[in-house]
Design a protein around this motif. Sequence first.
Motif, PDB file in Angstrom:
ATOM      1  N   PRO A 195       0.617  -1.519  -0.344  1.00 20.23           N
ATOM      2  CA  PRO A 195       0.089  -0.106  -0.498  1.00 20.23           C
ATOM      3  C   PRO A 195       0.904   1.387   0.215  1.00 20.23           C
ATOM      4  O   PRO A 195       1.984   1.241   0.208  1.00 20.23           O
ATOM      5  N   ALA A 196       0.357   2.176  -0.822  1.00 18.82           N
ATOM      6  CA  ALA A 196       0.775   3.399  -0.700  1.00 18.82           C
ATOM      7  C   ALA A 196       0.239   4.575  -0.524  1.00 18.82           C
ATOM      8  O   ALA A 196      -1.143   4.526  -0.929  1.00 18.82           O
ATOM      9  N   GLN A 197       0.504   5.341  -1.008  1.00 19.93           N
ATOM     10  CA  GLN A 197       0.085   6.803  -1.038  1.00 19.93           C
ATOM     11  C   GLN A 197      -0.208   7.382  -2.160  1.00 19.93           C
ATOM     12  O   GLN A 197      -0.223   7.226  -3.025  1.00 19.93           O
ATOM     13  N   PRO A 198      -2.221   7.538  -2.146  1.00 22.05           N
ATOM     14  CA  PRO A 198      -2.412   7.662  -3.707  1.00 22.05           C
ATOM     15  C   PRO A 198      -1.988   8.776  -4.569  1.00 22.05           C
ATOM     16  O   PRO A 198      -1.913   9.958  -3.855  1.00 22.05           O
ATOM     17  N   SER A 199      -1.908   8.886  -5.713  1.00 19.81           N
ATOM     18  CA  SER A 199      -1.267  10.342  -6.242  1.00 19.81           C
ATOM     19  C   SER A 199      -2.839  10.489  -7.446  1.00 19.81           C
ATOM     20  O   SER A 199      -3.477  10.188  -7.664  1.00 19.81           O
ATOM     21  N   LYS A 200      -2.490  12.092  -7.668  1.00 20.09           N
ATOM     22  CA  LYS A 200      -3.322  12.697  -8.270  1.00 20.09           C
ATOM     23  C   LYS A 200      -3.622  12.544  -9.560  1.00 20.09           C
ATOM     24  O   LYS A 200      -4.390  12.660  -9.936  1.00 20.09           O
ATOM     25  N   THR A 201      -1.875  12.873 -10.375  1.00 25.77           N
ATOM     26  CA  THR A 201      -1.852  13.018 -11.438  1.00 25.77           C
ATOM     27  C   THR A 201      -1.243  11.733 -12.078  1.00 25.77           C
ATOM     28  O   THR A 201      -0.725  10.746 -10.842  1.00 25.77           O
ATOM     29  N   ALA A 202      -1.657  11.026 -12.972  1.00 23.25           N
ATOM     30  CA  ALA A 202      -0.859  10.422 -14.049  1.00 23.25           C
ATOM     31  C   ALA A 202      -0.728  10.710 -15.998  1.00 23.25           C
ATOM     32  O   ALA A 202      -1.415  11.580 -16.064  1.00 23.25           O
ATOM     33  N   ASN A 203       0.194   9.575 -15.482  1.00 20.93           N
ATOM     34  CA  ASN A 203       0.058  10.187 -17.615  1.00 20.93           C
ATOM     35  C   ASN A 203      -0.870   8.952 -18.221  1.00 20.93           C
ATOM     36  O   ASN A 203      -1.304   9.840 -19.142  1.00 20.93           O
ATOM     37  N   HIS A 204      -1.424   8.190 -18.005  1.00 21.93           N
ATOM     38  CA  HIS A 204      -2.528   6.481 -18.386  1.00 21.93           C
ATOM     39  C   HIS A 204      -3.732   6.617 -17.585  1.00 21.93           C
ATOM     40  O   HIS A 204      -3.135   6.534 -16.247  1.00 21.93           O
ATOM     41  N   LYS A 205      -4.430   6.517 -18.072  1.00 16.63           N
ATOM     42  CA  LYS A 205      -5.913   6.194 -16.784  1.00 16.63           C
ATOM     43  C   LYS A 205      -6.508   5.484 -18.117  1.00 16.63           C
ATOM     44  O   LYS A 205      -6.435   5.650 -18.911  1.00 16.63           O
ATOM     45  N   LEU A 261       2.460   2.852 -18.681  1.00 19.23           N
ATOM     46  CA  LEU A 261       1.271   1.866 -18.722  1.00 19.23           C
ATOM     47  C   LEU A 261       1.520   0.270 -19.344  1.00 19.23           C
ATOM     48  O   LEU A 261       0.270  -0.739 -18.314  1.00 19.23           O
ATOM     49  N   GLU A 262       2.601   0.084 -18.952  1.00 17.98           N
ATOM     50  CA  GLU A 262       2.444  -1.218 -18.612  1.00 17.98           C
ATOM     51  C   GLU A 262       2.350  -1.689 -16.969  1.00 17.98           C
ATOM     52  O   GLU A 262       1.656  -3.356 -16.528  1.00 17.98           O
ATOM     53  N   ASP A 263       2.556  -0.674 -16.337  1.00 19.57           N
ATOM     54  CA  ASP A 263       2.350  -0.919 -14.918  1.00 19.57           C
ATOM     55  C   ASP A 263       0.666  -0.872 -14.161  1.00 19.57           C
ATOM     56  O   ASP A 263       0.280  -1.400 -13.379  1.00 19.57           O
ATOM     57  N   LEU A 264      -0.413  -0.444 -15.218  1.00 18.17           N
ATOM     58  CA  LEU A 264      -1.613  -1.139 -15.273  1.00 18.17           C
ATOM     59  C   LEU A 264      -2.138  -2.291 -14.929  1.00 18.17           C
ATOM     60  O   LEU A 264      -3.135  -2.691 -15.293  1.00 18.17           O
ATOM     61  N   TRP A 265      -2.003  -2.672 -15.492  1.00 21.04           N
ATOM     62  CA  TRP A 265      -2.216  -4.485 -16.118  1.00 21.04           C
ATOM     63  C   TRP A 265      -2.286  -5.210 -14.975  1.00 21.04           C
ATOM     64  O   TRP A 265      -3.625  -5.540 -14.782  1.00 21.04           O
TER      65      TRP A 265
END
Length: 893
Positions: free
Chosen positions: A541-551, A610-614
């Motif tokens: 678990p980690a702190q959520p991030s508000k910004t991201a390049n891929h959604k 992108l690959e981390d979303l899988w």
Amino acid sequence: MSLFKARDWWSTVLGEKEEFDQGCLCVADVVNSGQDKIIVGSYMGYLRIFNPHPTKPGDGVQAGDLLLEVQLREPILQVEVGKFVSGTEVLHLAVLHCRKLCVYAVSGTLGNVEHGNQYQIKLMYEHNLQRTACNMTYGPFGGIKGRDLICIQSMDGMLMLFEQESYAFGRFLPGFLLPGPLTYSSRTDSFITVSSCRQVESYKYQVLAFATDADERQENRNRKETEQQKLSSGKRLVVDWVLNIGEQALDICIVSFNQAVSSVFVLGERNFFCLKDNGQIRFMKKLDCSPSCFLPYCSVTEGTINTLVGNHNNMLHVYQDVTLKWATQLPHVPVSVKVANLQGLRGVIVTLSDSGHLQCSYLGTDPSLFQAPRIESREINYEELDAEMKQLQKIIREATKTQDILPECERQKDLIVVAEVSPELDAESQAIDSEVKAEAVPSVTVKITIQSRVTAQKPKLAVCVQAPLAVTCDQFVFDNLEPDASETVVLSVFLKGNCPPSELEGNVVVSYSTPTELNPEGILKVAQCKFRLPLRLICFPAQPSKTANHKLTIDTNKPSISLLTIFPDFADQSEDDQSNVLGFQFLTGSKITLLVSKTSQRYRIQSDQLEDLWLITNELTLRLEEHFKKQNCKDFMCTFSGSIPLQEYFELIDRHFELRLNAEKFRELLSERAVQFRAIERRLLTRFKDKTPAPLQHLDTLLEGTFREVIALADAAEENQVNVFQAFTKLKSATHLVVMLISLWQKLSTDQVAILEATFLPLGQDTQELGWEETVDAAISYLLRTCLSKNSKEQALTLTSELCIPKDTSRLKKHITLLCDRLAKGGRLSLSTETTTQQTVVMPGGCTTIPESDLEEGTIVPGTNHMYITKQKSKPEKGKIVPEYLGRASTEV
């Protein structure tokens, strides 16, 4: 009595704990009496001569069968019979020892008493060898008539030729490493052997005779030179012909059809070859079992050759050319086989095992003198026959009711494998040599249980996980398992490489054999099972991030579920804000954020890569399906209405392909530097060997610089290989994600998803010889020309059968784009080629087919957030479009 079992005519066991090999058996008329005798030599130095004459088939050895037994003190490597003594054409016996060649005369004396005849051997001459012998051959070398010469091959590759009582000359074979079988062909007057390069080589006797004598050249050299310099002083021999057979040879034989045609037979480890005199292959036969010996002989059918082939399964096969004519079973594994004429019986098969089991046998059966007694005639009872027929027909109907191929008793598995993954991580991590740069690398315990219902012989267990995951122990070997017995092993899985894996599944495979009556060694079988590893193994678990390049946004047809319910192992139950948003961080450092909509039925996953979303997306869908399955909800469905991130996917493809090209460049540079390094080495060795010293002309400096370049290139190539592996892992993760999004977008069935996965994920490991790009391109091209083709013209196009690394990835990216376009137009994936034309259909979920005319300027696909644009300078070809992801529409969650 079995028809396919060798009939024992005469047999015996030689000595105790003696060893024998291929050259220890010879069948010839060594006594010059007109009948064949069996000559056997052993590694213990015993020489025996037999003349079998059993009173009836199957009798053991009699006292008169052994004509001679003498111990020669030295191991006997080979025995041969020929015209080895000058001045006479009487046959003599040649015995090859490690350092000696002896020729004996075998003679008999008529006995005046009941003990019978007496036989003895007399030494005619001997040659002391300067080199350790391996084998020998003999024949009329040079076309000489009335006598046989002997050629001995030494262990260091020298052919020593003897003209009976005198030594003729010696020649070294070029490029020699290990000795092979040797024979002589009288028709071509050449020696034929098989080198350690797995090549059949032929050397003319005239070439050997006229070459410079190696021994004379050695005597003229300085005595202080090394042995290697002595061996290289002789003139190199010229090979008459060479044939590469690709395997080591066990034996070579020469067989002549008649005076005009002869053949060279070579027995390999898996095949036997029949060659012409010039080295061309006449025919070859692939053997099913590992051979141990063979013997070709002329067949009664004109133009064919019979071959006896013994193997390590105690079998003797009879081939006519390449056709198996007979198979018979022996009581031992033969290391040598001969055919003899004994006591007027022609074609007796003589076999010898490595432990000294000598047997004379024949094929077929013994005639049976039994006659069945005549039975009394009786009247036929037709009523009993009708009742029996009805009973049998009833049994047949009941047996044919079921359509199953296997009987009921075999439906249950013989061996069951169960893998249990611990729900908690190990308290003390079992990670070994992990490359992850994290404070702690966790591990999880997997318990594997094997339960056997039958007798399982030599079970072996293998555990496979996708790299960069690793296990503490991946192979286990057990003793034989009895029925209802079980074995349990415990191992740990951890992240070893410094990148997230593409899959969290593992596979357990158990190979074993079950014995049967016909096959005591057992029938090989395989049992396997899969297990899934927890997500906590690779992230925390980690702190959520508000910004991201891929959604990505996943839609469902059910109300949103709190993340505290879906991910209880990652969420803190005391914090209510984690019910709608949750953060994940991989051990390698990447962060992913998961959000749940409060008003709509949507879930968003976002990350910088992108690959981390899988992995998170896949875990989300699996846990949602499991959650609603527990609530007996059968109509739950996930869909995707966003844009397929092809442009970002293509960037990962280009990155992986660029590293593959770099690996090819490093390989070429390494090859060039290695050639340069060897050339400099040769020049330096020439300078050092020269008796008159000459200046090095900075060759040593050039050698050192080349060596440093080779080391630097090797290090760079190794580093690039690591980068290729990481890029391929990322590419597989992104490919899994794209396949999943396409299946959710088009609502593909399970069979269609399987076809799509087989198309995009054909390789478990990426290599330079067969890479991901060319394999996927070929698979997609096949789909575009079959089930996704627009017309019969596209189906007529043929695909190339040769896969090689492409020049760039433009063709692959074009085909992936075209695949998505065909699916958007209503195409469906199928391995059947019956339905090949595209029809205008309404897509599920309101996604309709795109008309061809709408593609000229640009068309927004309903249900998606991106536009397909046709790049063109002239009138575009129908169906050929290049979609570009122009941007993402912000969707509030």
